[in-house]
Scaffold this motif. Structure first.
Motif, mmCIF file in Angstrom:
data_model
loop_
_atom_site.group_PDB
_atom_site.id
_atom_site.type_symbol
_atom_site.label_atom_id
_atom_site.label_comp_id
_atom_site.label_asym_id
_atom_site.label_seq_id
_atom_site.Cartn_x
_atom_site.Cartn_y
_atom_site.Cartn_z
ATOM 1 N N UNK A 25 22.916 -12.943 -9.203
ATOM 2 C CA UNK A 25 23.604 -12.366 -10.365
ATOM 3 C C UNK A 25 24.972 -11.766 -9.995
ATOM 4 N N UNK A 26 25.038 -11.098 -8.871
ATOM 5 C CA UNK A 26 26.317 -10.533 -8.421
ATOM 6 C C UNK A 26 27.312 -11.658 -8.129
ATOM 7 N N UNK A 27 26.829 -12.740 -7.525
ATOM 8 C CA UNK A 27 27.668 -13.888 -7.180
ATOM 9 C C UNK A 27 28.321 -14.494 -8.420
ATOM 10 N N UNK A 28 27.593 -14.550 -9.522
ATOM 11 C CA UNK A 28 28.134 -15.148 -10.738
ATOM 12 C C UNK A 28 28.684 -14.111 -11.716
ATOM 13 N N UNK A 29 28.561 -12.824 -11.370
ATOM 14 C CA UNK A 29 29.110 -11.779 -12.221
ATOM 15 C C UNK A 29 28.315 -11.521 -13.490
ATOM 16 N N UNK A 30 27.000 -11.601 -13.386
ATOM 17 C CA UNK A 30 26.130 -11.395 -14.540
ATOM 18 C C UNK A 30 24.984 -10.492 -14.108
ATOM 19 N N UNK A 31 24.493 -9.657 -15.017
ATOM 20 C CA UNK A 31 23.383 -8.777 -14.662
ATOM 21 C C UNK A 31 22.114 -9.597 -14.427
ATOM 22 N N UNK A 32 21.219 -9.092 -13.572
ATOM 23 C CA UNK A 32 19.953 -9.812 -13.348
ATOM 24 C C UNK A 32 19.168 -10.037 -14.647
ATOM 25 N N UNK A 33 19.188 -9.066 -15.550
ATOM 26 C CA UNK A 33 18.438 -9.210 -16.798
ATOM 27 C C UNK A 33 19.021 -10.325 -17.667
ATOM 28 N N UNK A 34 20.343 -10.459 -17.688
ATOM 29 C CA UNK A 34 20.972 -11.528 -18.473
ATOM 30 C C UNK A 34 20.600 -12.898 -17.897
ATOM 31 N N UNK A 35 20.630 -13.002 -16.568
ATOM 32 C CA UNK A 35 20.248 -14.256 -15.916
ATOM 33 C C UNK A 35 18.794 -14.580 -16.255
ATOM 34 N N UNK A 36 17.910 -13.612 -16.081
ATOM 35 C CA UNK A 36 16.480 -13.832 -16.330
ATOM 36 C C UNK A 36 16.221 -14.220 -17.785
ATOM 37 N N UNK A 37 16.917 -13.580 -18.711
ATOM 38 C CA UNK A 37 16.714 -13.878 -20.123
ATOM 39 C C UNK A 37 17.112 -15.318 -20.439
ATOM 40 N N UNK A 38 18.277 -15.724 -19.997
ATOM 41 C CA UNK A 38 18.712 -17.106 -20.256
ATOM 42 C C UNK A 38 17.769 -18.122 -19.639
ATOM 43 N N UNK A 39 17.403 -17.902 -18.397
ATOM 44 C CA UNK A 39 16.527 -18.855 -17.707
ATOM 45 C C UNK A 39 15.147 -18.880 -18.359
ATOM 46 N N UNK A 40 14.641 -17.720 -18.727
ATOM 47 C CA UNK A 40 13.326 -17.672 -19.387
ATOM 48 C C UNK A 40 13.333 -18.481 -20.678
ATOM 49 N N UNK A 41 14.357 -18.291 -21.505
ATOM 50 C CA UNK A 41 14.422 -19.042 -22.759
ATOM 51 C C UNK A 41 14.650 -20.528 -22.508
ATOM 52 N N UNK A 42 15.398 -20.861 -21.474
ATOM 53 C CA UNK A 42 15.649 -22.268 -21.157
ATOM 54 C C UNK A 42 14.362 -22.961 -20.716
ATOM 55 N N UNK A 43 13.579 -22.281 -19.895
ATOM 56 C CA UNK A 43 12.350 -22.888 -19.373
ATOM 57 C C UNK A 43 11.214 -22.885 -20.389
ATOM 58 N N UNK A 44 11.103 -21.798 -21.180
ATOM 59 C CA UNK A 44 9.945 -21.637 -22.054
ATOM 60 C C UNK A 44 10.215 -21.914 -23.523
#
Length: 143
Positions: A25-44
């Motif tokens: 998340x730091x590498x891409x400049x996004x909070x861990x929660x934002x990353x997790x939310x997007x990925x969760x919705x993408x996968x599920x």
């Protein structure tokens, strides 16, 4: 009192895990929660705010705030659950699908870079050790 090999093992393991959770998340400049939310919705796919709250381990207000931010960016849509209008469902828009797919590709590439110079055999050894530690924890928790 000097540090035991066990102390060193668990200190390094814990430190690596803590750093790893924040690194991408730091590498891409996004909070861990934002990353997790997007990925969760993408996968599920479409998911209730309540399920997101449990999955992400954050409070309902934070889920609503994140979803609204993504909605304002055109990445997420929301609707009331037709089966129970007390619940709100969130789903990625087509722009959100593209953003999440790119995020997943970037994450895969990042992981590959982190594992550079570590052989498949070395990775398997670490996996075996972690599985054994988890099994030992389960055994210790049993009455």
């Amino acid at each position: 009192m000097s540090e035991t090999p066990e102390d060193l093992f668990f200190r390094e393991l814990g430190g690596a895990w803590a750093e790893l959770r924040q690194a991408f998340p730091r590498h891409i400049g996004m909070s861990p929660q934002r990353v997790q939310l997007l990925i969760r919705l993408w996968r599920d796919g479409e998911t209730s705010h309540n399920d997101l709250r449990h999955t992400l381990g954050i409070d309902g207000a934070s889920v609503t705030r994140l979803v609204k931010e993504f909605e304002a960016d055109g990445l997420i849509g929301r609707r009331l659950d037709p089966a129970d209008n007390r619940y709100t469902l969130a789903a990625l828009t087509s722009a959100g699908e593209r953003a999440a797919a790119e995020l997943e590709r970037a994450h895969q590439s990042y992981q590959e870079r982190l594992l550079a110079g570590i052989t498949a055999q070395q990775q398997e050894i670490v996996l075996d050790v972690l599985r054994r530690v988890r099994a030992n924890m389960t055994e210790q928790e049993s009455p």
